[in-house]
Design a protein around this motif. Structure first.
Motif, PDB file in Angstrom:
ATOM      1  N   ALA A 234      49.382 112.693  59.113  1.00 52.42           N
ATOM      2  CA  ALA A 234      47.772 112.147  58.125  1.00 52.42           C
ATOM      3  C   ALA A 234      48.697 112.052  56.810  1.00 52.42           C
ATOM      4  O   ALA A 234      47.510 112.842  56.373  1.00 52.42           O
ATOM      5  N   SER A 235      49.283 111.266  56.872  1.00 52.96           N
ATOM      6  CA  SER A 235      49.834 110.747  55.185  1.00 52.96           C
ATOM      7  C   SER A 235      48.435 109.813  54.951  1.00 52.96           C
ATOM      8  O   SER A 235      47.856 109.156  54.755  1.00 52.96           O
ATOM      9  N   TRP A 236      48.348 110.343  53.220  1.00 51.73           N
ATOM     10  CA  TRP A 236      47.613 109.169  52.410  1.00 51.73           C
ATOM     11  C   TRP A 236      48.468 109.290  51.031  1.00 51.73           C
ATOM     12  O   TRP A 236      49.185 109.411  50.780  1.00 51.73           O
ATOM     13  N   LEU A 237      47.373 107.603  51.036  1.00 54.30           N
ATOM     14  CA  LEU A 237      47.902 107.691  49.419  1.00 54.30           C
ATOM     15  C   LEU A 237      46.361 107.153  48.709  1.00 54.30           C
ATOM     16  O   LEU A 237      45.545 107.073  49.246  1.00 54.30           O
ATOM     17  N   ALA A 238      46.266 107.878  47.058  1.00 49.94           N
ATOM     18  CA  ALA A 238      45.161 107.855  46.863  1.00 49.94           C
ATOM     19  C   ALA A 238      45.464 107.353  45.438  1.00 49.94           C
ATOM     20  O   ALA A 238      45.881 107.472  45.239  1.00 49.94           O
ATOM     21  N   PHE A 239      43.679 106.812  45.227  1.00 46.86           N
ATOM     22  CA  PHE A 239      44.069 106.249  43.613  1.00 46.86           C
ATOM     23  C   PHE A 239      42.478 106.431  42.973  1.00 46.86           C
ATOM     24  O   PHE A 239      41.702 106.709  43.331  1.00 46.86           O
ATOM     25  N   ASP A 240      42.924 107.063  42.244  1.00 48.68           N
ATOM     26  CA  ASP A 240      41.802 107.349  40.454  1.00 48.68           C
ATOM     27  C   ASP A 240      42.219 106.913  39.741  1.00 48.68           C
ATOM     28  O   ASP A 240      42.933 106.700  39.125  1.00 48.68           O
ATOM     29  N   PHE A 241      40.799 106.348  39.074  1.00 51.40           N
ATOM     30  CA  PHE A 241      41.555 105.236  37.420  1.00 51.40           C
ATOM     31  C   PHE A 241      39.619 105.348  36.959  1.00 51.40           C
ATOM     32  O   PHE A 241      38.596 105.966  37.578  1.00 51.40           O
ATOM     33  N   ASP A 242      39.481 104.724  36.212  1.00 46.04           N
ATOM     34  CA  ASP A 242      38.303 104.603  34.992  1.00 46.04           C
ATOM     35  C   ASP A 242      37.399 103.793  35.296  1.00 46.04           C
ATOM     36  O   ASP A 242      37.744 102.917  35.428  1.00 46.04           O
ATOM     37  N   VAL A 243      36.954 104.435  35.746  1.00 46.61           N
ATOM     38  CA  VAL A 243      35.787 103.414  36.583  1.00 46.61           C
ATOM     39  C   VAL A 243      34.998 102.446  35.421  1.00 46.61           C
ATOM     40  O   VAL A 243      34.471 101.599  35.653  1.00 46.61           O
ATOM     41  N   ALA A 244      34.923 102.707  34.169  1.00 49.76           N
ATOM     42  CA  ALA A 244      34.125 102.089  33.095  1.00 49.76           C
ATOM     43  C   ALA A 244      35.100 100.889  33.176  1.00 49.76           C
ATOM     44  O   ALA A 244      34.262 100.294  32.729  1.00 49.76           O
ATOM     45  N   SER A 245      36.435 101.647  33.050  1.00 49.89           N
ATOM     46  CA  SER A 245      36.791  99.825  32.890  1.00 49.89           C
ATOM     47  C   SER A 245      36.855  99.036  34.098  1.00 49.89           C
ATOM     48  O   SER A 245      37.019  98.027  33.541  1.00 49.89           O
ATOM     49  N   CYS A 246      37.286  99.518  35.157  1.00 47.70           N
ATOM     50  CA  CYS A 246      37.458  98.819  36.373  1.00 47.70           C
ATOM     51  C   CYS A 246      36.402  99.957  37.890  1.00 47.70           C
ATOM     52  O   CYS A 246      36.440 100.103  38.247  1.00 47.70           O
ATOM     53  N   PRO A 247      35.014  98.867  36.886  1.00 50.79           N
ATOM     54  CA  PRO A 247      34.201  99.316  38.129  1.00 50.79           C
ATOM     55  C   PRO A 247      33.894  98.901  39.469  1.00 50.79           C
ATOM     56  O   PRO A 247      32.849  99.099  40.234  1.00 50.79           O
ATOM     57  N   TRP A 248      34.603  98.384  39.974  1.00 52.83           N
ATOM     58  CA  TRP A 248      35.268  97.621  41.380  1.00 52.83           C
ATOM     59  C   TRP A 248      36.500  98.071  41.620  1.00 52.83           C
ATOM     60  O   TRP A 248      37.107  97.703  41.377  1.00 52.83           O
ATOM     61  N   ILE A 249      35.854  98.341  43.177  1.00 47.31           N
ATOM     62  CA  ILE A 249      37.682  97.832  44.474  1.00 47.31           C
ATOM     63  C   ILE A 249      37.574  97.330  45.033  1.00 47.31           C
ATOM     64  O   ILE A 249      36.668  96.553  45.770  1.00 47.31           O
ATOM     65  N   GLY A 250      38.954  96.165  44.894  1.00 50.29           N
ATOM     66  CA  GLY A 250      39.179  95.156  45.795  1.00 50.29           C
ATOM     67  C   GLY A 250      38.913  95.700  46.928  1.00 50.29           C
ATOM     68  O   GLY A 250      40.299  96.492  46.839  1.00 50.29           O
ATOM     69  N   VAL A 251      38.830  94.702  48.349  1.00 51.04           N
ATOM     70  CA  VAL A 251      39.909  95.146  49.540  1.00 51.04           C
ATOM     71  C   VAL A 251      40.580  94.573  49.954  1.00 51.04           C
ATOM     72  O   VAL A 251      39.418  92.905  50.561  1.00 51.04           O
ATOM     73  N   TRP A 252      42.008  93.838  50.927  1.00 49.74           N
ATOM     74  CA  TRP A 252      41.629  93.128  51.567  1.00 49.74           C
ATOM     75  C   TRP A 252      42.804  93.495  52.812  1.00 49.74           C
ATOM     76  O   TRP A 252      43.311  94.214  52.998  1.00 49.74           O
ATOM     77  N   ILE A 253      42.266  92.681  52.967  1.00 53.73           N
ATOM     78  CA  ILE A 253      42.633  93.208  55.170  1.00 53.73           C
ATOM     79  C   ILE A 253      42.496  92.558  56.125  1.00 53.73           C
ATOM     80  O   ILE A 253      42.241  90.884  56.231  1.00 53.73           O
ATOM     81  N   ASN A 254      43.896  92.339  56.465  1.00 53.63           N
ATOM     82  CA  ASN A 254      45.177  91.175  57.176  1.00 53.63           C
ATOM     83  C   ASN A 254      45.319  91.584  57.901  1.00 53.63           C
ATOM     84  O   ASN A 254      46.988  93.051  58.512  1.00 53.63           O
ATOM     85  N   GLU A 255      44.612  91.469  59.148  1.00 48.86           N
ATOM     86  CA  GLU A 255      45.218  91.639  60.338  1.00 48.86           C
ATOM     87  C   GLU A 255      45.798  90.703  61.297  1.00 48.86           C
ATOM     88  O   GLU A 255      45.049  90.174  62.225  1.00 48.86           O
ATOM     89  N   SER A 256      47.217  90.767  61.214  1.00 52.20           N
ATOM     90  CA  SER A 256      47.700  89.373  61.461  1.00 52.20           C
ATOM     91  C   SER A 256      46.768  88.094  61.913  1.00 52.20           C
ATOM     92  O   SER A 256      47.028  86.960  62.923  1.00 52.20           O
ATOM     93  N   ALA A 257      46.071  87.633  60.234  1.00 49.40           N
ATOM     94  CA  ALA A 257      46.023  86.161  60.258  1.00 49.40           C
ATOM     95  C   ALA A 257      46.170  86.071  59.551  1.00 49.40           C
ATOM     96  O   ALA A 257      46.111  84.433  59.734  1.00 49.40           O
ATOM     97  N   TRP A 258      46.761  86.308  58.457  1.00 52.12           N
ATOM     98  CA  TRP A 258      47.019  85.351  57.347  1.00 52.12           C
ATOM     99  C   TRP A 258      49.293  85.713  56.895  1.00 52.12           C
ATOM    100  O   TRP A 258      49.146  87.122  57.484  1.00 52.12           O
TER     101      TRP A 258
END
Length: 320
Positions: A234-258
């Motif tokens: 159950a390894s994990w990688l977590a992100f923590d950041f300033d939501v005032a400057s960066c209010p969005w999270i982009g997610v790119w999901i690539n499952e064998s299509a690109w």
């Protein structure tokens, strides 16, 4: 250290973490290794590393690693200056950065060529985390319109989960399979989205589909996101950041299509200032930074690695 390909690697490490970057290739981070488990979080290159030049297409190169996208992601016109065309994935990934070493940190710096700015990223490893401090200075005489997106292409294993605390809806960007979920800028539910033909898909669980290439943006209530492996560790990688400057999270999901000629598997988790990759679209929806002449904008991001769903739930402040 010098790689066999001729590019210098700069390695930062603690007992828990090892981070490797290549200053000459946009200060690209090419490895983020959890030394406790051997889990490598950065996607491997699809082809050998080589130098790019401004205006090159990101997809024509290694299609891997963690880059910084500024002052845009998607190519398009600079608002108010129709003759100025911003290049694919911004100005930073295709140029060498200068590097300065300190006792407890590494700082890399790049300068704009199409637009007048200086961009700096400071990396410090402390136990099991990476502390990042960013600063961009407007070195021109006019206000600088811009956006920023972190761009880490991350290695996945079957069952890896994408966790976006507090996010219940998302907006689609342009992507191969966007039309199956409503098309560009469509609003969808997260994590379970309904396709236009009535299927419910849990987009947060990687590896559930034969082929998928989808980019979406979630509006954050707080600046946190994570990947959690479905493996016994159950390894994990977590992100923590300033939501005032960066209010969005982009997610790119690539499952064998690109990309079509050489399909890859990876996920990108991208703290960002806008739900749009193109700067002109970001301006239309009111989500750009505007930096005054001589002004410096600063923000911070922290990455943490660990093991165990319970430990991650405690860090994120919600049940998984």
């Amino acid at each position: 250290r010098q790689g066999e390909d001729g590019f210098e690697r700069v390695v930062c490490s603690t007992d828990e973490l090892e981070l490797t970057l290549i200053p000459e290739l946009g200060a690209k981070v090419v490895s983020l290794l959890d030394r406790a488990t051997g889990r490598e979080w950065i996607a491997a290159p699809a082809q050998p590393y080589r130098r790019a030049t401004a205006g090159d297409l990101f997809e024509d190169f290694d299609r891997s690693g963690w880059d910084e996208c500024f002052p845009n992601v998607g190519a398009g016109p600079y608002p108010g200056a129709a003759a100025l065309e911003l290049v694919d994935h911004g100005e930073l990934w295709s140029q060498p950065w200068t590097l300065a070493r300190f006792e407890d940190a590494v700082t890399t710096t790049a300068r704009g060529t199409l637009l007048p700015f200086t961009f700096e990223r400071r990396i410090a490893l402390v136990a099991g985390r990476v502390d990042l401090r960013y600063a961009v200075e407007n070195t021109g005489a006019e206000p600088l319109l811009c956006l920023w997106s972190m761009h880490p292409l991350l290695a996945t294993v079957p069952g890896t989960r994408i966790l976006l605390p507090g996010v219940t809806t998302a907006y689609l960007d342009e992507a191969i399979h966007a039309d199956e979920y409503g098309g560009y800028l469509a609003r969808i539910d997260w994590p379970v989205a309904r396709t236009v033909d009535g299927r419910d898909e849990d987009l947060s669980r990687f590896g559930a589909r034969d082929r998928l290439a989808l980019k979406l943006f979630g509006r954050l209530q707080r600046g946190s996101a994570a990947l959690l492996d479905g493996s016994p560790a159950a390894s994990w990688l977590a992100f923590d950041f300033d939501v005032a400057s960066c209010p969005w999270i982009g997610v790119w999901i690539n499952e064998s299509a690109w990309s079509p000629e050489a399909p890859l598997q990876h996920v990108a988790v991208e703290p960002t200032s806008s739900r749009a990759d193109r700067l002109d679209v970001a301006q239309e929806v009111g989500e750009t930074w505007l930096i005054a002449p001589g002004e410096t904008k600063e923000w911070e991001v922290t990455l943490r690695v660990g093991q165990g769903a319970d430990a991650l739930a405690q860090l994120l402040g919600e049940a998984l």
